[in-house]
Design an enzyme around this catalytic site. Structure first.
Site, short mmCIF file in Angstrom:
data_model
loop_
_atom_site.label_atom_id
_atom_site.label_comp_id
_atom_site.label_asym_id
_atom_site.label_seq_id
_atom_site.Cartn_x
_atom_site.Cartn_y
_atom_site.Cartn_z
N LYS A 1 0.83 -1.20 0.00
CA LYS A 1 0.00 0.00 0.00
C LYS A 1 0.87 1.25 0.00
O LYS A 1 0.65 2.20 0.75
CB LYS A 1 -0.95 -0.01 1.18
CG LYS A 1 -1.97 -1.13 1.04
CD LYS A 1 -2.97 -1.12 2.12
CE LYS A 1 -3.92 -2.28 1.89
NZ LYS A 1 -4.48 -2.78 3.10
N TYR B 1 3.66 3.51 -2.88
CA TYR B 1 4.29 3.64 -4.19
C TYR B 1 5.78 3.88 -4.02
O TYR B 1 6.25 4.22 -2.93
CB TYR B 1 3.67 4.82 -4.96
CG TYR B 1 2.18 4.72 -5.10
CD1 TYR B 1 1.60 3.73 -5.88
CD2 TYR B 1 1.34 5.61 -4.44
CE1 TYR B 1 0.22 3.62 -6.01
CE2 TYR B 1 -0.04 5.51 -4.57
CZ TYR B 1 -0.58 4.52 -5.35
OH TYR B 1 -1.93 4.41 -5.47
N ILE C 1 2.46 7.03 0.32
CA ILE C 1 1.38 6.17 0.79
C ILE C 1 0.25 6.13 -0.24
O ILE C 1 -0.01 7.10 -0.94
CB ILE C 1 0.85 6.62 2.16
CG1 ILE C 1 0.15 7.98 2.09
CG2 ILE C 1 1.96 6.63 3.20
CD1 ILE C 1 -0.64 8.35 3.33
N CYS C 2 -0.41 5.00 -0.31
CA CYS C 2 -1.52 4.82 -1.24
C CYS C 2 -2.81 5.35 -0.60
O CYS C 2 -3.23 4.85 0.44
CB CYS C 2 -1.67 3.35 -1.59
SG CYS C 2 -3.08 3.02 -2.66
N THR C 3 -3.40 6.35 -1.22
CA THR C 3 -4.65 6.91 -0.73
C THR C 3 -5.71 6.95 -1.84
O THR C 3 -6.75 7.56 -1.67
CB THR C 3 -4.45 8.33 -0.18
OG1 THR C 3 -3.87 9.14 -1.20
CG2 THR C 3 -3.56 8.35 1.05
#
Length: 162
Positions: free
Chosen positions: A107, A109, A114-116
């Site tokens: 989660k 990149y 952070i992946c949101t």
């Protein structure tokens, strides 16, 4: 965690000025609103004994860096945090990076961003220009930390600083 977020959101002032770094005339006003919202959010966090980040920007208010932390089993896990205000801000949300965690979770990149995309970005889009940096931290980074850090600890992929 979700309960805490629902209680916290009303304490973060909405922003009014729809301006980004390229809007030379309006950016100072937007930046002032950003600081006011961050101060309100941080003040409320301290009052509730839930202080969890420190943040500062460069003079132009475009590059931001700081620390964020989470306690798990009474142990503090602290991370460097950084982001840059995108040129199309506030239409485009800032992407927050925790470089120390780069490559440790799916989660995230490359570069520790952070992946949101699934949860936070649609919410941001619906709330332009009302949402700002404080909202990105509260609704983007905080839930990410609450989910990912305990998982990384359990998998023994991160250790507490001594």
């Amino acid at each position: 965690m979700m309960n805490d977020l629902v209680k916290t959101i009303p304490n973060i002032p909405y922003l009014k000025t729809k301006a980004g770094p390229r809007d030379k005339d309006l950016w100072p006003q937007r930046l002032k609103e950003e600081y006011q919202a961050l101060i309100a959010y941080m003040t409320k966090n301290k009052e509730c004994d839930s202080d969890w980040f420190r943040l500062e920007s460069n003079k132009e208010g475009i590059q931001w860096k700081g620390k964020c932390w989470l306690y798990q089993d009474r142990i503090k896990y602290e991370f460097d945090m950084q982001f840059e205000i995108p040129a199309l801000y506030p239409v485009v949300a800032p992407e927050i990076s925790l470089p120390q965690l780069d490559g440790k979770t799916a989660k995230m990149y490359r570069g520790g961003y952070i992946c949101t995309s699934d949860h936070f970005k649609p919410l941001w889009s619906k709330n332009v220009p009302k949402f700002g940096i404080a909202h990105a931290l509260c609704l983007g980074l905080a839930p990410w930390l609450a989910v990912e850090i305990p998982d990384l600890i359990q998998k023994d992929l991160i250790k507490a600083q001594s």
